[in-house]
Write a protein that holds these residues in place. Structure first.
Motif, mmCIF file in Angstrom:
data_model
loop_
_atom_site.group_PDB
_atom_site.id
_atom_site.type_symbol
_atom_site.label_atom_id
_atom_site.label_comp_id
_atom_site.label_asym_id
_atom_site.label_seq_id
_atom_site.Cartn_x
_atom_site.Cartn_y
_atom_site.Cartn_z
ATOM 1 N N UNK A 271 17.224 8.374 6.374
ATOM 2 C CA UNK A 271 17.436 9.628 5.650
ATOM 3 C C UNK A 271 16.135 10.120 5.030
ATOM 4 N N UNK A 272 15.874 11.420 5.078
ATOM 5 C CA UNK A 272 14.607 11.959 4.553
ATOM 6 C C UNK A 272 14.368 11.592 3.093
ATOM 7 N N UNK A 273 15.434 11.507 2.313
ATOM 8 C CA UNK A 273 15.276 11.182 0.899
ATOM 9 C C UNK A 273 14.764 9.789 0.645
ATOM 10 N N UNK A 274 14.773 8.937 1.669
ATOM 11 C CA UNK A 274 14.306 7.559 1.523
ATOM 12 C C UNK A 274 12.827 7.412 1.853
ATOM 13 N N UNK A 275 12.166 8.477 2.302
ATOM 14 C CA UNK A 275 10.741 8.413 2.594
ATOM 15 C C UNK A 275 10.443 8.414 4.085
ATOM 16 N N UNK A 276 9.188 8.719 4.428
ATOM 17 C CA UNK A 276 8.787 8.882 5.827
ATOM 18 C C UNK A 276 8.990 7.617 6.654
ATOM 19 N N UNK A 277 8.703 6.470 6.082
ATOM 20 C CA UNK A 277 8.818 5.212 6.818
ATOM 21 C C UNK A 277 10.231 4.625 6.794
ATOM 22 N N UNK B 219 16.816 0.870 5.313
ATOM 23 C CA UNK B 219 15.585 0.372 4.707
ATOM 24 C C UNK B 219 14.791 1.564 4.193
ATOM 25 N N UNK B 220 14.574 1.627 2.891
ATOM 26 C CA UNK B 220 13.787 2.717 2.322
ATOM 27 C C UNK B 220 12.331 2.594 2.751
ATOM 28 N N UNK B 221 11.560 3.651 2.511
ATOM 29 C CA UNK B 221 10.144 3.621 2.865
ATOM 30 C C UNK B 221 9.425 2.489 2.141
ATOM 31 N N UNK B 222 9.785 2.248 0.875
ATOM 32 C CA UNK B 222 9.139 1.164 0.125
ATOM 33 C C UNK B 222 9.499 -0.193 0.704
ATOM 34 N N UNK B 223 10.727 -0.338 1.212
ATOM 35 C CA UNK B 223 11.135 -1.603 1.835
ATOM 36 C C UNK B 223 10.337 -1.864 3.106
ATOM 37 N N UNK B 224 10.188 -0.826 3.924
ATOM 38 C CA UNK B 224 9.435 -0.983 5.167
ATOM 39 C C UNK B 224 7.960 -1.234 4.866
ATOM 40 N N UNK B 225 7.436 -0.546 3.855
ATOM 41 C CA UNK B 225 6.044 -0.767 3.464
ATOM 42 C C UNK B 225 5.820 -2.209 3.031
ATOM 43 N N UNK B 226 6.796 -2.762 2.321
ATOM 44 C CA UNK B 226 6.688 -4.161 1.915
ATOM 45 C C UNK B 226 6.729 -5.090 3.118
ATOM 46 N N UNK B 227 7.571 -4.783 4.101
ATOM 47 C CA UNK B 227 7.609 -5.566 5.339
ATOM 48 C C UNK B 227 6.249 -5.541 6.037
ATOM 49 N N UNK B 228 5.659 -4.358 6.119
ATOM 50 C CA UNK B 228 4.366 -4.218 6.775
ATOM 51 C C UNK B 228 3.280 -4.977 6.009
ATOM 52 N N UNK B 229 3.372 -4.953 4.678
ATOM 53 C CA UNK B 229 2.386 -5.682 3.872
ATOM 54 C C UNK B 229 2.530 -7.185 4.069
ATOM 55 N N UNK B 230 3.758 -7.671 4.135
ATOM 56 C CA UNK B 230 3.991 -9.095 4.366
ATOM 57 C C UNK B 230 3.506 -9.509 5.748
ATOM 58 N N UNK B 231 3.590 -8.583 6.698
ATOM 59 C CA UNK B 231 3.145 -8.874 8.053
ATOM 60 C C UNK B 231 1.611 -8.922 8.116
ATOM 61 N N UNK B 232 0.962 -7.958 7.453
ATOM 62 C CA UNK B 232 -0.500 -7.915 7.360
ATOM 63 C C UNK B 232 -1.163 -8.012 8.728
ATOM 64 N N UNK B 233 -0.668 -7.181 9.663
ATOM 65 C CA UNK B 233 -1.229 -7.136 11.008
ATOM 66 C C UNK B 233 -1.563 -5.692 11.359
ATOM 67 N N UNK B 234 -2.630 -5.453 12.119
ATOM 68 C CA UNK B 234 -2.968 -4.077 12.497
ATOM 69 C C UNK B 234 -2.041 -3.539 13.584
ATOM 70 N N UNK B 235 -1.884 -2.233 13.590
ATOM 71 C CA UNK B 235 -1.157 -1.537 14.664
ATOM 72 C C UNK B 235 0.298 -1.982 14.804
ATOM 73 N N UNK B 236 0.922 -2.399 13.714
ATOM 74 C CA UNK B 236 2.337 -2.756 13.724
ATOM 75 C C UNK B 236 3.127 -1.584 13.163
ATOM 76 N N UNK B 237 4.109 -1.106 13.901
ATOM 77 C CA UNK B 237 4.898 0.055 13.493
ATOM 78 C C UNK B 237 6.143 -0.377 12.735
ATOM 79 N N UNK B 238 6.795 0.551 12.019
ATOM 80 C CA UNK B 238 8.070 0.216 11.374
ATOM 81 C C UNK B 238 9.091 -0.342 12.372
ATOM 82 N N UNK B 239 9.097 0.213 13.599
ATOM 83 C CA UNK B 239 10.020 -0.334 14.592
ATOM 84 C C UNK B 239 9.688 -1.789 14.903
ATOM 85 N N UNK B 240 8.412 -2.082 15.157
ATOM 86 C CA UNK B 240 8.017 -3.446 15.494
ATOM 87 C C UNK B 240 8.456 -4.435 14.419
#
Length: 431
Positions: A390-396, A225-246
């Motif tokens: 992988x680092x090339x996919x972004x921090x998240x 999952x690239x950083x943009x993919x995880x960011x989209x997951x987090x946006x769809x979740x729209x909850x505070x204090x949720x980590x990429x792992x969660x």
């Protein structure tokens, strides 16, 4: 036709002999992991310093710091339990040379999970454990000069973090740099307190559960999952204090459960969490052995993704040091009893995205392009490993390795909800 050909086997010893009579003892948690094994694979592109001769030389150097890795298992008859200990006798680690007649990119694009597992060889224990190497290092050369370095060991010796720290120390030695996280061989740091309070309802239930039915054939697949993919997951979740792992662990938990008999409803996830940095007096990063805490997370899956992610986040954040010590002391209290399955038989998730496995540079700027982690003996409903991407996919970015019954792996690889986030899927071509 088999693409991976083993071309030789040998043994590598430490450059500096170990002190005579030295031994390494296991903790109760180490013994509890005896039914499992750890397999890490690091993929490197061709580089001037990426040669077998140089890698074997630096391996011999770094093994001088890891006498427990080069030793052999013997029974400790003096402890009254007959438990395994390591006799540090410079017997060395098993080394395997192999070749693949395709390029690294071709392999990553076409390999099955079975082929990837062939890159991290580990021999079955022989009738005489004193002759058997609990560690194996495999070098697999690709047609273009790239290489996969597979490190495998018994889980009783080390957890994935320990293996990852060893790989980092090896890469430091290979660059002739200082070892940033030297090994810390003090199992007493994870032994019971003076006034123990042994308690682990979660492990107690696991230890008394009836033996599982014969497990179906298992297979694996890797999702990046690239950083943009995880960011989209987090946006769809729209909850505070949720980590990429969660968000990713809850997504996989939901989608895997949706295909099982009974579908969605009340369920429990078996979570394994590295607790080195969770202690009030944190264990050093180089702590050698096992520092995983297993606990259960309950959630009503029918209540939706947000509820499941929130419950997972709440349990992760609410873990207290007392929970860890009580579990360790409970395992110590029953150390004479037979080991049970720690990963499974229920669905298990290994939270391993806090370990920077891509910092294993064999030269400045020459880091692995991909890293994979597998756990042997994770039978039953399956295992989900969430690790750094992988680092090339972004921090998240995160890599998620799933090991499930084969028919279920195929469904997860084609699941519309997961594919919505456009993960790159690897090692699923045989499904």
């Amino acid at each position: 036709m088999k693409r991976i050909r083993v071309t030789g086997k040998s043994t590598v010893a430490a450059a500096v002999p170990v002190q005579p009579g030295k031994t390494h003892e296991f903790t109760a948690l180490d013994h509890a992991m005896s039914r499992h094994s750890v397999h890490l694979v690091f993929y490197y592109r061709q580089a001037p310093t990426l040669t077998l001769s140089k890698l074997k030389e630096s391996l011999s150097d770094v093994l001088s710091y890891y006498p427990a890795m080069t030793g052999r298992l013997v029974k400790n008859e003096g402890d009254g339990c007959g438990e395994w200990i390591v006799k540090c006798n410079d017997a060395g680690v098993r080394m395997v040379d192999a070749r693949v007649d395709v390029t690294l990119d071709e392999f990553l694009a076409s390999a099955s999970d079975d082929e990837e597992r062939q890159l991290a060889y580990l021999e079955d224990v022989e009738s005489d454990p004193y002759l058997w190497s609990p560690f194996c290092i495999q070098f697999t050369q690709f047609k273009d000069g790239s290489m996969a370095v597979g490190i495998s060991c018994t889980h009783m010796h080390a957890d994935p973090t320990s293996v990852g720290v060893f790989a980092k120390a090896w890469s430091d030695c290979h660059r002739r740099a200082l070892i940033t996280s030297p090994p810390f061989f003090h199992p007493w740091a994870f032994c019971p307190r003076k006034n123990p309070v042994p308690s682990s309802p979660h492990l107690s239930v696991k230890s008394t559960s009836p033996p599982p039915l014969p497990s179906p054939a298992m297979s694996s697949a890797t999702f990046i999952f690239s950083a943009s993919s995880v960011t989209q997951c987090l946006a769809d979740m729209s909850l505070p204090d949720i980590s990429p792992f969660d968000v990713l662990a809850s997504l996989l938990w939901l989608r895997i459960s949706s295909y099982k008999n009974g579908g969605l409803g009340p369920a429990q996830l078996n979570v394994a969490l590295d607790c080195r940095r969770r202690m009030s007096a944190p264990l050093p990063s180089g702590f050698y052995g096992n520092a995983l805490h297993f606990f259960g997370v309950k959630a009503d899956l029918a209540s939706g993704w947000g509820h499941v992610a929130s419950e997972l986040s709440r349990h992760m954040a609410g873990l207290e040091e007392e929970d860890v010590w009580s579990s360790v002391e409970w395992l110590h209290e029953r150390r004479k009893e037979k080991a049970f399955q720690m990963y499974g038989p229920e669905l298990t998730c290994l939270a391993w995205d806090n370990v920077p496995v891509y910092n294993t540079e064999i030269d400045v700027g020459v880091a692995p392009v991909h890293v994979t982690c597998h756990i042997g003996g994770a039978q039953g409903e399956g295992l989900v490993v969430v690790m750094a991407g992988p680092p090339g996919e972004g921090e998240h970015a995160r890599t998620v390795v799933v090991t499930l019954p084969t028919d279920l792996t195929a469904k997860i690889c084609q699941d519309d909800v997961i594919l919505k986030y456009k993960p790159k899927i690897m090692f699923g071509t045989n499904i």
